[in-house]
Design a protein around this motif. Structure first.
Motif, short mmCIF file in Angstrom:
data_model
loop_
_atom_site.label_atom_id
_atom_site.label_comp_id
_atom_site.label_asym_id
_atom_site.label_seq_id
_atom_site.Cartn_x
_atom_site.Cartn_y
_atom_site.Cartn_z
N ALA A 101 6.03 -14.04 39.08
CA ALA A 101 5.80 -15.48 39.25
C ALA A 101 5.26 -15.77 40.63
CB ALA A 101 7.11 -16.25 39.01
N GLU A 102 4.91 -17.03 40.84
CA GLU A 102 4.29 -17.45 42.10
C GLU A 102 5.26 -17.43 43.28
OE1 GLU A 102 1.23 -17.90 42.56
OE2 GLU A 102 0.34 -18.29 40.59
N SER A 103 6.55 -17.46 43.01
CA SER A 103 7.55 -17.40 44.09
C SER A 103 8.78 -16.67 43.59
CB SER A 103 7.94 -18.81 44.55
OG SER A 103 8.74 -19.45 43.56
N GLU A 104 9.60 -16.23 44.55
CA GLU A 104 10.84 -15.55 44.18
C GLU A 104 11.77 -16.49 43.42
OE1 GLU A 104 12.75 -12.63 46.93
OE2 GLU A 104 11.29 -13.44 48.37
N ASP A 105 11.86 -17.73 43.84
CA ASP A 105 12.76 -18.68 43.19
C ASP A 105 12.36 -18.90 41.73
OD1 ASP A 105 14.26 -18.97 45.47
OD2 ASP A 105 13.26 -20.81 46.13
N ILE A 106 11.05 -19.05 41.50
CA ILE A 106 10.59 -19.24 40.12
C ILE A 106 10.88 -18.00 39.29
CG2 ILE A 106 8.57 -19.60 38.64
CD1 ILE A 106 7.36 -21.26 40.94
N ALA A 107 10.63 -16.82 39.87
CA ALA A 107 10.87 -15.57 39.14
C ALA A 107 12.34 -15.43 38.77
CB ALA A 107 10.41 -14.39 39.98
N LYS A 108 13.23 -15.75 39.71
CA LYS A 108 14.66 -15.64 39.43
C LYS A 108 15.10 -16.64 38.36
CE LYS A 108 15.92 -13.89 44.02
NZ LYS A 108 16.59 -14.19 45.32
N ALA A 109 14.57 -17.86 38.43
CA ALA A 109 14.91 -18.87 37.42
C ALA A 109 14.43 -18.43 36.04
CB ALA A 109 14.29 -20.22 37.81
N ALA A 110 13.25 -17.84 35.99
CA ALA A 110 12.71 -17.38 34.71
C ALA A 110 13.53 -16.22 34.16
CB ALA A 110 11.26 -16.96 34.89
N ALA A 111 13.96 -15.32 35.02
CA ALA A 111 14.77 -14.19 34.55
C ALA A 111 16.07 -14.68 33.91
CB ALA A 111 15.06 -13.25 35.73
N GLU A 112 16.64 -15.75 34.46
CA GLU A 112 17.86 -16.32 33.88
C GLU A 112 17.61 -16.87 32.49
OE1 GLU A 112 21.02 -16.49 35.01
OE2 GLU A 112 20.43 -15.18 36.68
N LEU A 113 16.37 -17.27 32.20
CA LEU A 113 16.04 -17.86 30.90
C LEU A 113 15.81 -16.82 29.81
CD1 LEU A 113 13.58 -20.69 32.07
CD2 LEU A 113 15.98 -20.95 31.36
N ILE A 114 15.67 -15.57 30.20
CA ILE A 114 15.47 -14.52 29.19
C ILE A 114 16.77 -14.29 28.43
CG2 ILE A 114 14.92 -12.07 28.85
CD1 ILE A 114 13.22 -12.24 31.40
N GLU A 115 16.67 -14.29 27.11
CA GLU A 115 17.85 -14.14 26.25
C GLU A 115 17.83 -12.76 25.60
OE1 GLU A 115 17.64 -17.40 23.56
OE2 GLU A 115 18.06 -18.92 25.09
N VAL A 116 18.91 -12.01 25.81
CA VAL A 116 19.00 -10.65 25.27
C VAL A 116 20.22 -10.57 24.36
CG1 VAL A 116 19.06 -8.20 25.82
CG2 VAL A 116 18.03 -9.81 27.44
#
Length: 772
Positions: A101-116
């Protein structure tokens, strides 16, 4: 002028102390993408499904991948590792998906949204239990994995390598012994905790050229592993390691590079970066493998050991691609630095659902010596001789044979032991500092060989500049040990120019020559020898030109302070600068061109040991021997151990830089104290409970004891100026010497590291209870 043997200043010192040295995490690039990772909360689980739709739809997210995107396994010795989990997760924290992602914060927020969605599987969290026939298999497909021919996995089990050493007839040796003893020891997992956490950046150009900037110890080894894992030809893959903020083995192989490369391949030329947090470093970088050791010893009344039988069970974690080599090294070193006719060793690398085990300073030697050296003290006491006597009776001397049957040509072990006995004043009884304190002194020995393949090559290039200065190109990485300075000293000594006139460049596979790996305490020896050869090559070229220029046979020339000088007619001389670009004649013509020295080195005559017995006449290039003594106090009310003084002596072959060598030993002692007294990864059901410096303690300057360091110099014939490596061996005897000193102080034997106040106090109380 002499430079080898002098304490010259570190060539990287100013940049490091001023903060101007740039590490990978300091690098900022245009249009950089940042990566965050989704990790498994389970130690062992089948991945049923992964839903990335919410993550990919988040503004600023450019890409999301899972292990299914790239399923090829990688590994330097055993190809068992996926960089993102494929099919199942094998330890808590294993990467299952990654976001760019464009920033670390966005990348971390997106990782939290991944459902496994996981199906939890039975986990194995004890190496002994993992060896049971009915244990859940961490790698059911082990039989299909590619493995180097010197390692022996057992398909259908959790054993990824079973190394055997069979010297003589152990059963006969035990039957002829007056006494037979058996003792067990346990060494837990520990973390390397380098100051710099793992960081990497990857960028793929439009023409398919992949560049990786990584905080790695061994750029060429990383390049090789990544090339194989991602099918990128070596001429299209560049690995750059601009600086490394500590390694201790944790940065020897590949870790996070394989997570970001698939993202870089899909990012249209944009660089992609991932930096581990400290918590990531604890969980997802290498840890030192745990060890269950059982040592059986047969001994005569006079103290001569007739037989030893070892069982080493190593907790290798979820992936053992590097760990199998540690287990092999421990196996062939399992007799310790002692001349024993009958040795029977089984060393097992075992898969568990724990964090990934890998190399740590000492490469298995620190772990096995915790048992070997305590066991010797136990045996000595039982048969009524001193710890010094049993070591002098059995210690390897010239003409003796190692556990693999190799004849020892030179051993400084007994000299080192004598130095330590003198410096620690072993026989002097000294008072404790208070009524609740008990004073104790003890010794331990140790040895280590460079654990490397027979063809572990080094190379170097020296380019002379037209002003008489030089550039030295190597790929040996300075990870704090001072190799840049040592390489410079070796080159300066051969060329007889000041080290200040030599600039060293390292760590770029496109521009610096091949180096196998910066591991195994081999750099001063192997890379140093390559530098020596490169300097000699440049020197030979200079002499060819100088004999024409001066009219003096080259056999009568010598290097002296930047000049080539006639030995017979000292007034006949020519500056290096005049010949650096070749020789020019009065008519304007010239010969030769620029002076470029080339050096290459492979340790000579190392041969594979027998696969069935582990025996061999020259399976390693050399052994480094040494000893340490410890003077300490134990507080019998609190259980606190205070190390007062440590004496250390090692046979280093040739001291290249005394100050840096002393620093290596002092650092190794403190690191050894850390594992002995403080450090332990506390694991419960596969979860690390202390993955921060709040709960995981390492020694500080307050814990530093008085240190007395000495060296023995029995030259290593094939080393540069006779030098051999000592960076790792210096840590090997520390923990057992402390354990033996604790016994000397309060009469308790601690068979488990670390020797915390709780464990000490529990053992003291148990001793008091049994004495009633």
């Amino acid at each position: 002028m002499k430079f080898v043997g002098k304490s010259i200043k570190r060539v990287d010192g100013v940049k490091k102390v001023t903060g101007s040295l740039k590490y990978v995490d300091d690098m900022k690039m245009p249009r950089m993408l940042y990566v965050a990772v989704k990790r498994s909360p389970h130690p062992h689980a089948r991945i049923v499904s992964i839903d990335t739709s919410k993550a990919i739809s988040l503004k600023g997210v450019k890409d999301v991948i899972t292990g299914e995107y790239y399923t090829k396994r990688g590994g330097l010795y055993l190809e068992d590792k996926n960089f993102l989990a494929v099919g199942k997760a094998r330890y808590r924290g294993e990467a299952v998906a990654a976001v760019a992602a464009e920033s670390e914060d966005i990348a971390k927020a997106a990782a939290e949204l991944i459902e496994v969605d996981y199906e939890v599987l039975p986990a194995v969290t004890n190496a002994i239990e993992a060896m049971a026939p009915n244990a859940p298999l961490v790698h059911p497909d082990l039989g299909d994995y590619k493995v180097a021919p010197v390692f022996f996995p057992e398909p259908g089990t959790n054993i990824s390598n079973h190394y055997k050493l069979r010297k003589g007839d152990a059963e006969k040796g035990f039957s002829e012994s007056d006494y037979v003893f058996e003792n067990k020891f346990y060494v837990p997992h520990v973390q390397h905790v380098p100051i710099e956490t793992h960081t990497a950046i990857a960028q793929m150009d439009a023409d398919g050229y992949l560049t990786v900037w990584a905080s790695c110890q061994s750029p060429y080894a990383v390049r090789q592993a990544l090339s194989a894992a991602f099918d990128v030809p070596l001429n299209k893959l560049r690995v750059i390691s601009p600086a490394v903020g500590g390694g201790f083995g944790s940065k020897a192989g590949t870790t996070l590079e394989g997570i970001i490369i698939p993202l870089a391949m899909r990012s249209n030329g944009r660089p992609v970066k991932l930096t581990y947090s400290r918590e990531d470093e604890f969980e997802n970088a290498y840890v030192r493998q745990g060890l269950h050791a059982t040592i059986k010893t047969g001994v005569r009344k006079d103290g001569k050991i007739l037989a030893v039988q070892n069982e080493f069970i190593w907790d290798g974690g979820a992936y053992t691609e590097y760990g199998v080599n540690i287990v092999k090294a421990a196996g062939y070193a399992s007799a310790g630095p002692y001349d024993i006719d009958n040795v029977f060793t089984d060393s097992y690398c075992v898969y568990t659902n724990h964090p990934v085990g890998g190399p740590y300073r000492g490469f298995g030697m620190s772990e096995i010596h915790f048992g070997i050296e305590q066991n010797l003290d136990i045996v000595a006491e039982q048969i009524g001789i001193t710890p010094v006597e049993i070591r002098k009776i059995n210690g390897l001397k010239s003409g003796g044979r190692t556990g693999t049957g190799e004849i020892v040509e030179v051993s400084g072990l007994i000299e080192c032991l004598d130095n330590v006995i003198r410096d620690i004043e072993l026989d002097k009884v000294e008072p404790a500092s208070g009524p609740n304190k008990r004073r104790g002194k003890a010794i331990a020995c140790g040895w280590k060989a460079p654990s490397m393949p027979n063809n572990a090559a080094s190379s170097a290039i020296i380019k002379l500049n037209e002003d008489g200065t030089a550039h030295l190109l190597v790929s040996a990485q300075d990870i704090g040990q001072g190799s840049d300075t040592v390489m410079t000293q070796i080159a300066a000594e051969v060329l007889s120019i000041s080290p200040e006139k030599i600039t060293v460049r390292t760590g770029d596979t496109d521009h610096t020559p091949y180096e196998w790996q910066t591991v195994a305490s081999r750099i001063t020896y192997s890379a140093g020898r390559a530098v020596f050869e490169a300097a000699q090559d440049a020197k030979a070229q200079l002499f060819e030109l100088a004999q024409i220029k001066l009219g003096v046979y080259k056999r009568d020339l010598e290097m002296r302070d930047g000049f080539i000088v006639s030995k017979i007619y000292p007034d006949r001389k020519v500056a290096i600068s005049e010949l650096a670009l070749g020789l020019t004649f009065e008519d304007g013509s010239g010969v030769h061109g620029p002076i470029i020295g080339r050096g290459a080195f492979i340790p000579p005559n190392i041969r594979n040991a027998d696969k069935k017995t582990g025996l061999g006449d020259h399976p390693v290039v050399f052994w480094t021997y040494g000893a340490q003594g410890v003077d300490l106090e134990v507080d019998v009310e609190t259980g606190h151990i205070k190390v007062l003084k440590v004496a250390s002596s090692f046979d280093v072959g040739q001291v290249v830089n005394p100050q840096m060598l002393e620093g290596q030993l002092e650092g190794a002692i403190l690191q050894g104290m850390g594992t002995a007294l403080f450090e332990e990864l506390i694991l419960k059901d596969g979860k690390i409970l202390n993955k921060s410096f709040v709960d995981y303690k390492i020694p500080t300057s307050d814990d530093m004891p008085e240190l007395v360091v000495s060296f023995v110099e029995n030259p290593e014939e094939t080393g540069p100026f006779g030098a051999r490596g000592v960076a790792e061996p210096a840590m090997v005897p520390t923990a057992p010497a402390i354990a033996n000193a604790v016994y000397n102080a309060v009469g308790i034997r601690l068979s488990t590291m670390p020797m915390t106040p709780e464990r000490v106090l529990t053992a003291i109380k148990e001793k008091e209870r049994q004495s009633k």
